[in-house]
Design a protein around this motif. Sequence first.
Motif, PDB file in Angstrom:
ATOM      1  N   THR A 166      -1.678  49.604   9.212  1.00  0.00           N
ATOM      2  CA  THR A 166      -2.430  48.767  10.154  1.00  0.00           C
ATOM      3  C   THR A 166      -1.548  47.842  10.985  1.00  0.00           C
ATOM      4  OG1 THR A 166      -2.722  47.114   8.449  1.00  0.00           O
ATOM      5  CG2 THR A 166      -4.490  48.707   8.715  1.00  0.00           C
ATOM      6  N   GLU A 177       1.068  49.801   1.690  1.00  0.00           N
ATOM      7  CA  GLU A 177       0.712  50.961   2.502  1.00  0.00           C
ATOM      8  C   GLU A 177      -0.292  50.568   3.588  1.00  0.00           C
ATOM      9  OE1 GLU A 177       1.048  50.913  -0.718  1.00  0.00           O
ATOM     10  OE2 GLU A 177       2.523  52.464  -1.166  1.00  0.00           O
ATOM     11  N   ILE A 178      -1.224  49.686   3.198  1.00  0.00           N
ATOM     12  CA  ILE A 178      -2.216  49.251   4.185  1.00  0.00           C
ATOM     13  C   ILE A 178      -1.519  48.514   5.337  1.00  0.00           C
ATOM     14  CG2 ILE A 178      -4.176  47.698   4.572  1.00  0.00           C
ATOM     15  CD1 ILE A 178      -4.994  48.332   1.631  1.00  0.00           C
ATOM     16  N   TYR A 179      -0.572  47.638   4.968  1.00  0.00           N
ATOM     17  CA  TYR A 179       0.173  46.931   6.012  1.00  0.00           C
ATOM     18  C   TYR A 179       0.923  47.906   6.898  1.00  0.00           C
ATOM     19  CZ  TYR A 179      -0.529  42.176   4.396  1.00  0.00           C
ATOM     20  OH  TYR A 179      -1.076  40.966   4.083  1.00  0.00           O
ATOM     21  N   TYR A 211      -2.146  49.230  -3.133  1.00  0.00           N
ATOM     22  CA  TYR A 211      -1.750  49.856  -1.865  1.00  0.00           C
ATOM     23  C   TYR A 211      -1.627  48.860  -0.716  1.00  0.00           C
ATOM     24  CZ  TYR A 211      -2.789  54.180  -4.331  1.00  0.00           C
ATOM     25  OH  TYR A 211      -2.801  55.185  -5.246  1.00  0.00           O
TER      26      TYR A 211
END
Lengths: 490, 652
Positions: B583, B578-580, B575
């Motif tokens: 955030t 998705e984290i990027y 992920y």
Amino acid sequence: MPPGITFGDFYNILPELVLTAGSLVVLIADVLLPRRSGGWLAWITLIVIGATLASLVPFRETRVEVANGLIAVDQFALFFKVVFLGAAALTVLMSVRYLEIEGASPGEYYFLILCATLGMMIMAGGIDLITIFIGLETMAVSFYILAGFIKPNQRSNEAAVKYFLLGAFSLGILLYGMSLMYGLSGTTNLRVMAMTFAGQESDPRLILAVMLVAAGVGFKIAAVPFHMWAPDVYEGAPTPITAFLSVGSTAASFAMLLRIFLEGLPSMKPEWRVLFEGLAIVTMTVGNLAALTQSNLKRMLAYSSIAHAGYVLIGVVAGTPRGVAAMLIYVLVYAFMQLGAFIVIVLMRRQDIVGDELKDFSGLHVRHPFAAFAMLMFMLSLGGIPPTAGFMGKFWLFGAAIDAGYVWLAVIGVLNSAISLYYYIRIVVFMYVKKETAGSEPTMSPALGIALAVAVIATIALGVYPRLLFELAEASARTLGAAAITTAIR
Amino acid sequence: MLRLIPVLPFLGFLVNASFGRRISRRAAGAVASAVMLASLVVALVAAGNLVGLPNPGRALVEPAFSWISSGDFSVNATLRLDPLSAVMILVVTGIGSLIHIYSTAYMDKETDSEYARYFSYLNLFAAFMLVLVLGSNFLVMFVGWEGVGLCSYLLVGFWYQKESASDAGKKAFIVNRIGDFGFLLGVLLAYVRFSTLDFQDLARSASALSPETSFGTLSLITLLLFVGAAGKSAQIPLHVWLPDAMEGPTPVSALIHAATMVTAGVYLIGRNAVLFSHAPITLTIVAAIGVATALLAATIGLVQNDIKRVLAYSTVSQLGYMFLAMGVGAYAAGIFHLYTHAFFKALLFLGSGAVIHALGGEQDLRRMGGLRRELPIAYSTFLVGAMAIAGVPGLAGFFSKDEVLFQTYAGGHTLLWIVGLVTSLLTAIYMFRLVFLAFHGARGEEPGAAHHPSHLHDAPPAMALALIVLALGSIVAGYAGLPRALGGSNRFERFLEPSFIVSQETRRAAGLQGDLEEAETATASLEVGLMAVSTLVAAGGIGLAFFFFLRNPRAADDMVNRFAGLHRVLANKYYVDEIYDVTVVQPIRIVSEDGLWRGIDVRAIDGTVNMVGETVVGSSEILRRLQAGSVRVSAASLFLGVVLILGYYLWR
């Protein structure tokens, strides 16, 4: 003849006189020549610019003050004058086709370009507040009219009115500061003023004057937070005028800035250094961040030119001969790459397409490989990628900052250039990677071709072989302030 | 002579860029390949001359011209060939030539002008890559560094019909901005600290210092340079762009995203080995990031179904090995792995290209199977590549990977060694999963397989030639660095050592292993032991792959079901994207669109003008809008600026 002014003085301002006479010739020729002969008028204008350049030749080594210290003729001014005249020539070359497409009659267009150039030349030479002010207004009023030159275009009109209103407002601030300087020193001559101000660094009235003048000049170079006019005016004004405004007017304003602060207020250096340091950081950063989201190229270049003004301010902060030399280099280099980018935008302009939206550049490399290649070079140069001229300019500016002990300023500059590459390369991706859009063949004319070729060659050559430019700029920078001869001490 | 090496491909670029539309496609491909071969010949001659020079300190220096000079400061556009850059130019021109030849057949479905455009970019890339590795200072290197990046964007987006292709370009773009931040700042700080940008001078100045035991300037400089290296070489957390870059044509993936450009980061560290040796803290970080990248990328590679994506994660993982080697101070071992990896990874990519070419663009492993009969050349060469990367004894990958692992172990980094070993198990598994799924078994197990043409064509001559040469290379390349323990003399590393010259005292003080020779003779038996372990691991991995993906595919499904959560995490690449997005991407979008756009860019005209239409002329309209806003706002901001400045002076 007023006391103290001799015929020799008139000889020393020969280039300005040639330009003035030439601009009148253009004005008269416009009346005499048959209608729809814009092409001819443009070539006459170019001859005038050429003649003015030629008349600069005898003054390569001259360093004098003219007319009791109203104007200085030195290599610093000379360097800027060459930049102005070169920028004016490229502007004229790109205007011919543009005016045809817009269906605008050239009228006083070329005359006004020459007037603006004359104003810039006076600004660069001026070492007296009055002279500088006259130069500034000659330039500014010409630009107010030029910005609204495409009369049926509402945006153009709006740009002109806006520029005029805000320009007047900022001029008020600038004049207020200048009047304080005069009031405190009793003179309008910058060099005499510098001697008067020595030892008065803590006078709050003087600090106020410094701030107001800085704000007024900040408007002219579109430094944040005095930049609000730039995007709207740049987008609305006729494209060649936008180009000339962003290059010529900004360069002249930097010349004025250096004259006022380095020649007139050297003792206040600790004060204005902090001020310009802050302005430089904010200007670079805001300009680049705002440019990131633009999809209109003229608007994007407006923000990018704000950011570039921020880079150049680094040289002021350094305040050393090396910093000034770096500024001169940058102003010249910037002229070629920025004008070049605008030339490509003019190329894209067609009756049906404005040609300044990002999507208009989709697949340009198929439709016009040379234009795409040229634009690629300008974008790389604006982004500061070696071996283009833009890299050299930045290299010197940041180097000067480090030299003067402003490592952090250089770091912020480097970070900003890395950000800016994003939106410059985005255009490259559109040109080379995206699918071509149908039916918008760029139009080429001999004049545009010459202008584009000159800009590309200069952008590459100054990056690969920058030595000559360095030497010239260093020599020119040394004539500013420090060793200046003051003939009149009143 | 050195300048000919990058200039020749550049000439090829000029020819194809200017006349590409007018000459036949055969000529365009021939020109592009010919200049690369010519460049290879010059590179070989230059390398031969270099070897003829007395060791140590052998180097060919060729000042092209004086670029910048002012007072005490000058930068020359100088090319310098030392053992390290010799290896690099041979890899770039050698592998590059083969990939150019391969491309003449692979790109045959393109139109004439596209064909020429492709080759012009490919030549330009090679030219910049050669400048990057031949430059004798940071500025020249920077020319190449940015140039290869630009060509990479252009080539990844080459098939612009694909929306995903231009999106991939964008991602590569942003991640590389971050890397460039680091690179430029590192260079800037190096200049501030040492007043020079020349690699030799920097190394000399750094040698005079003692290694930094606490975080200091050198640590910061090297760490920033490593950020740049991680961006180019796709190391965690900047690895996200490389798998997406697979949208480009397959030969591009082979050349740029496997063999050359992505190794620039490894080269950057090798080039500045002396600086890095004086910053043990940075080295620790490099090793940790390297081994973590190797492991994580390998686990992701286990579950990908796109043949090129598996190879992409494999590349990321192998680059991790190289950084591990750099991080433990085994610079020569890292470059050795870079060199063998160039052979077998280019081979694997080109082999997958042959499959994709034969299947008309199909990249999904689930729709392949049983191709070994129809594509014998592609299969046999691919198998060699897979064996090489999996670490089967006797092939190139075995020697280089083992050298890295051995040096890691011998340097006392047991934990790193274990992770490296686990990774090599995973490598064998994912690679043979690929082999078995694509070439073995039966076709038609998945819906959609029926689309395949009944008669598949194996690699055409140009492609076959490249595959066979690379397969041979993948077999023999490792013998250049045959270790002492096996009766060789490790000539490859001995040849490279002078490029990383660091005094023994520095190595010890920085916690690195002492002299290589000394270490090797003392531990020959250890090395043989470790090799045995590696061999078992490789065999085990291949065996597991055989069991799960060929013998008993149901077992693989069972595993997926049993570890459904883990599988989902791997399939979604932890992920990270998705984290990027949450955030970084979204906050930036909000700030720049809602914040900057509305706050700074007050645009009065926006929709209004479009609605009113530009033909409407009316001063009242202008006046109305001027009163309505933007001028007042602008004037207010001007005034506010003055107030702010005033406030500052009053307040301080």
